[in-house]
Motif scaffolding. Structure first.
Motif, PDB file in Angstrom:
ATOM      1  N   GLY A   1      57.847 -41.138  71.496  1.00 14.51           N
ATOM      2  CA  GLY A   1      57.393 -42.454  71.921  1.00 14.51           C
ATOM      3  C   GLY A   1      58.168 -43.497  71.124  1.00 14.51           C
TER       4      GLY A   1
ATOM      5  N   GLY B   1      58.840 -42.383  67.380  1.00 10.43           N
ATOM      6  CA  GLY B   1      59.799 -41.292  67.210  1.00 10.43           C
ATOM      7  C   GLY B   1      61.203 -41.702  67.615  1.00 10.43           C
TER       8      GLY B   1
ATOM      9  N   GLU C   1      56.548 -33.028  73.902  1.00 10.22           N
ATOM     10  CA  GLU C   1      55.997 -32.091  74.884  1.00 10.22           C
ATOM     11  C   GLU C   1      56.227 -32.532  76.331  1.00 10.22           C
ATOM     12  OE1 GLU C   1      51.805 -34.272  73.818  1.00 10.22           O
ATOM     13  OE2 GLU C   1      51.875 -32.081  73.849  1.00 10.22           O
TER      14      GLU C   1
ATOM     15  N   ALA D   1      55.242 -38.501  64.795  1.00 10.40           N
ATOM     16  CA  ALA D   1      55.077 -39.699  65.625  1.00 10.40           C
ATOM     17  C   ALA D   1      54.324 -39.279  66.879  1.00 10.40           C
ATOM     18  CB  ALA D   1      56.432 -40.287  65.960  1.00 10.40           C
ATOM     19  N   THR D   2      53.170 -38.644  66.669  1.00  9.61           N
ATOM     20  CA  THR D   2      52.432 -38.007  67.767  1.00  9.61           C
ATOM     21  C   THR D   2      51.505 -38.973  68.507  1.00  9.61           C
ATOM     22  OG1 THR D   2      50.861 -37.251  66.102  1.00  9.61           O
ATOM     23  CG2 THR D   2      52.548 -35.687  66.795  1.00  9.61           C
TER      24      THR D   2
ATOM     25  N   LEU E   1      45.603 -40.961  71.541  1.00  9.12           N
ATOM     26  CA  LEU E   1      44.905 -40.360  72.674  1.00  9.12           C
ATOM     27  C   LEU E   1      43.829 -41.349  73.121  1.00  9.12           C
ATOM     28  CD1 LEU E   1      43.986 -36.939  71.015  1.00  9.12           C
ATOM     29  CD2 LEU E   1      45.834 -37.299  72.638  1.00  9.12           C
ATOM     30  N   GLU E   2      43.352 -41.195  74.342  1.00 11.23           N
ATOM     31  CA  GLU E   2      42.240 -42.056  74.756  1.00 11.23           C
ATOM     32  C   GLU E   2      40.957 -41.607  74.055  1.00 11.23           C
ATOM     33  OE1 GLU E   2      42.329 -43.863  78.939  1.00 11.23           O
ATOM     34  OE2 GLU E   2      43.213 -41.859  79.151  1.00 11.23           O
TER      35      GLU E   2
ATOM     36  N   LEU F   1      45.555 -54.001  81.680  1.00  8.03           N
ATOM     37  CA  LEU F   1      46.963 -53.781  82.052  1.00  8.03           C
ATOM     38  C   LEU F   1      47.038 -52.837  83.243  1.00  8.03           C
ATOM     39  CD1 LEU F   1      50.071 -53.883  81.527  1.00  8.03           C
ATOM     40  CD2 LEU F   1      49.734 -51.939  79.963  1.00  8.03           C
TER      41      LEU F   1
ATOM     42  N   LEU G   1      47.772 -32.358  64.800  1.00 14.78           N
ATOM     43  CA  LEU G   1      48.843 -31.668  64.076  1.00 14.78           C
ATOM     44  C   LEU G   1      48.823 -32.059  62.599  1.00 14.78           C
ATOM     45  CD1 LEU G   1      51.256 -29.729  64.350  1.00 14.78           C
ATOM     46  CD2 LEU G   1      52.707 -31.728  64.838  1.00 14.78           C
TER      47      LEU G   1
ATOM     48  N   ASP H   1      51.218 -45.025  66.343  1.00 18.84           N
ATOM     49  CA  ASP H   1      49.777 -45.066  66.551  1.00 18.84           C
ATOM     50  C   ASP H   1      49.045 -43.897  65.911  1.00 18.84           C
ATOM     51  OD1 ASP H   1      49.181 -46.818  69.731  1.00 18.84           O
ATOM     52  OD2 ASP H   1      49.751 -47.518  67.742  1.00 18.84           O
TER      53      ASP H   1
ATOM     54  N   GLY I   1      49.984 -50.483  68.533  1.00 18.63           N
ATOM     55  CA  GLY I   1      50.724 -50.868  69.739  1.00 18.63           C
ATOM     56  C   GLY I   1      52.193 -50.484  69.661  1.00 18.63           C
TER      57      GLY I   1
ATOM     58  N   ALA J   1      54.696 -49.638  66.543  1.00 24.33           N
ATOM     59  CA  ALA J   1      55.083 -48.222  66.442  1.00 24.33           C
ATOM     60  C   ALA J   1      56.595 -48.101  66.254  1.00 24.33           C
ATOM     61  CB  ALA J   1      54.636 -47.472  67.695  1.00 24.33           C
TER      62      ALA J   1
ATOM     63  N   LYS K   1      47.985 -26.540  69.837  1.00 20.49           N
ATOM     64  CA  LYS K   1      48.063 -26.567  71.302  1.00 20.49           C
ATOM     65  C   LYS K   1      48.133 -25.098  71.747  1.00 20.49           C
ATOM     66  CE  LYS K   1      48.989 -31.097  72.202  1.00 20.49           C
ATOM     67  NZ  LYS K   1      49.069 -32.014  73.343  1.00 20.49           N
TER      68      LYS K   1
END
Ligand code: FAD
Length: 470
Positions: free
Chosen positions: A16, A19, A38, A116-117, A120-121, A166, A268, A305, A311, A315, A447
């Motif tokens: 993202g 990263g 991923e 830099a993972t 999540l919602e 958005l 992770l 994040d 944001g 990031a 995972k």
């Protein structure tokens, strides 16, 4: 430049903005850099599929989205080795990663690791949230970005947070019809946000946020101060019921898109043993970091994040700063080839301006975080709120005892969809702070991977050791 350079100078997990920013700096300085994600193509959550999206009409997703194309191009041109479809399922204190792609798992060593993972919602455990037809707004936005798909039928959006507005605007631009947007932002949050208005007013969020609200409110019924939200139906969503100032209401619906903010993706980092703390302002767990983003484990840093919600622009700036710190640690003689640290720090400060208001204004209400009775908390193992409270009643003092009693958090998502709810429900039941309750003890694989893949790994003993690590 660095194809297959295991061990690498730098390994980065997550392509993202954070990263990508980190890889552009470290590979740009000539360090062997591996960037793993991923998803099939780089971009992360915000710039998802920016190089492959079928949506060519740029106004649909908006300028912020397309700004990601330049960042992806910069990272691709930097010489970094970028691997898509690569899931990192283990990381240990010796900075050894285990990653799976193309059906094969392998170990990767690096002198420096940058996680830099991202985010999540947040779980949104209301009655009926597991019904077919109920999804998260982020999942539907993923379908829009990566496949140009919009939901069919009667669509209702509900929740709180910038992403909800958005996404509503993006859907309308893509030609979707929205029955209503049910805004669950508590009125009290507006008061709590007041002290932060001056800083917010001069941030980029102010104009953008107001414009999105106006764009949506012109075309969609917006109901504010919504509480007691329920999804109803037998075997599938049929209607959405809720309370508003005008009283109880019910809307017939085929699709309900839920969203109440994003939280750091900690799996992770926690499974690697990185120290985390409860962050009351964002109601989530965040890693304990020093000023340069270094964690409690030497040589592992976190950016984006995953450090706390800031944001996309924050990031990216954090990623570049983490990249710079990696160059300083691994090859200080190459610092001449990286941007000025001061400039990056100023970009980060600008990007973070206005965040405090967003945290206060869009803090999700307790009723939508703390379910009751038969409402499911753990979707994987179908554990309800009532069962969890019963377990607390017979001695489950924390998430790990609750996991032993009920299997909650043991499923394929490894607590991603229930962990925060479990911590907060136990905290409420025991009358202690979430920080005292703690979180699931996470272990690799973070995972799912196949046993066949594990068995086929070189050094299988080491592979098994990585999985059964105490
Ligand atoms: C569903 C969703 C949609 C969002 N949409 C927007 C939007 O449209 N606009 C906006 O401004 N903000 C959006 N956000 C907020 C977003 O978090 C930030 O804007 C920004 O993308 C954060 O950047 P990041 O680099 O920290 O992480 P992210 O962009 O989240 O990137 C992290 C990447 O790491 C990958 N990853 C995570 N764990 C692993 C692993 N174990 N192995 C391999 N790869 C891994 C993830 O799949 C992801 O691709 C969204 C957030 C979510 C959760």
């Amino acid at each position: 430049m660095s194809a297959g350079a295991n061990p690498y100078d730098v390994a980065i997990v997550g392509a993202g903005p954070a990263g990508l920013g980190a890889a552009a700096i470290t590979a740009g300085a000539g360090l062997t850099t591996l960037l793993l994600d991923e998803n099939p193509t780089p971009g992360g959550q915000i710039y998802r599929a920016v190089t492959t999206t079928p949506l060519k009409e740029r106004s649909i997703l908006g300028g912020d989205y397309w700004a990601g194309a330049a960042l992806v191009a910069e990272a691709q041109a930097s010489g970094a080795e970028i691997v898509g479809g690569a899931t990192v399922w283990s990381l240990d204190a010796s900075r050894e990663l285990a990653a799976s792609w193309a059906g094969t798992s392998r170990f990767i060593k690096a002198r420096r690791v940058i996680l830099a993972t991202g985010a999540l919602e947040r779980p949104f455990p209301i009655p009926g949230w597991t019904l077919p037809g109920v999804m998260t707004a982020g999942a539907l936005q993923t379908l829009l970005k990566s496949s140009g798909l919009v939901p069919d039928g009667r669509l209702v959006l509900a929740g709180t947070g910038p992403l909800l507005w958005l996404f509503a605007a993006q859907l309308l631009r893509a030609g979707a019809r929205i029955e209503a947007l049910l805004d669950t932002t508590p009125w009290a949050n507006y008061l709590r946000a007041l002290p932060h208005v001056p800083a917010f007013a001069i941030s980029r969020y102010a104009a953008q946020g107001l414009a999105l609200r106006r764009e949506v409110a012109r075309q969609v019924e917006v109901v504010s101060g919504v509480t007691r939200l329920r999804a109803e139906g037998q075997g599938g969503l049929a209607s959405v019921a809720f309370a508003a100032r005008s009283g109880e209401r019910r809307l017939m619906a085929d699709v309900l898109a839920l969203h109440q903010g994003v939280v750091p993706n900690v799996n992770l980092a926690m499974a690697a043993g990185i120290a985390h703390r409860w962050q009351p302002a964002q109601l989530c767990w965040v890693p304990v970091l020093d000023a340069a983003g270094n964690t409690s484990i030497d040589g592992i840093a976190i950016a984006g994040d995953g450090t706390g919600i800031g944001g996309a622009l924050a990031a990216e700036a954090q990623g570049r700063l983490a990249g710079l710190a990696a160059v300083a640690a691994v090859a200080p003689e190459r610092l001449a080839r990286v941007p000025d640290r001061q400039l990056l720090a100023q970009a980060l400060a600008r990007a973070e301006r206005g965040r405090a208001l967003l945290d206060q204004l869009f803090a999700p209400p307790r009723w939508s975080r703390l379910p009751e009775g038969d409402t499911i908390v753990c979707r994987c193992e179908e554990v309800t709120a009532g069962q969890l409270l019963e377990a607390v009643g017979i001695g489950a003092m924390g998430p790990n005892q609750a996991k032993a009693f009920l299997r909650c958090g043991m499923g394929p998502c490894q607590g991603r969809l229930c962990g925060l709810t479990v911590t907060e429900l136990i905290s409420k039941a025991r009358g202690v702070a979430p920080a005292e309750v703690g979180y699931f003890r996470l272990r690799p694989p973070v995972k799912p991977i196949t046993l066949a893949e594990l068995a086929a790994m070189a050094h299988t003993q080491r592979a098994v050791a990585a999985v059964v690590r105490e």
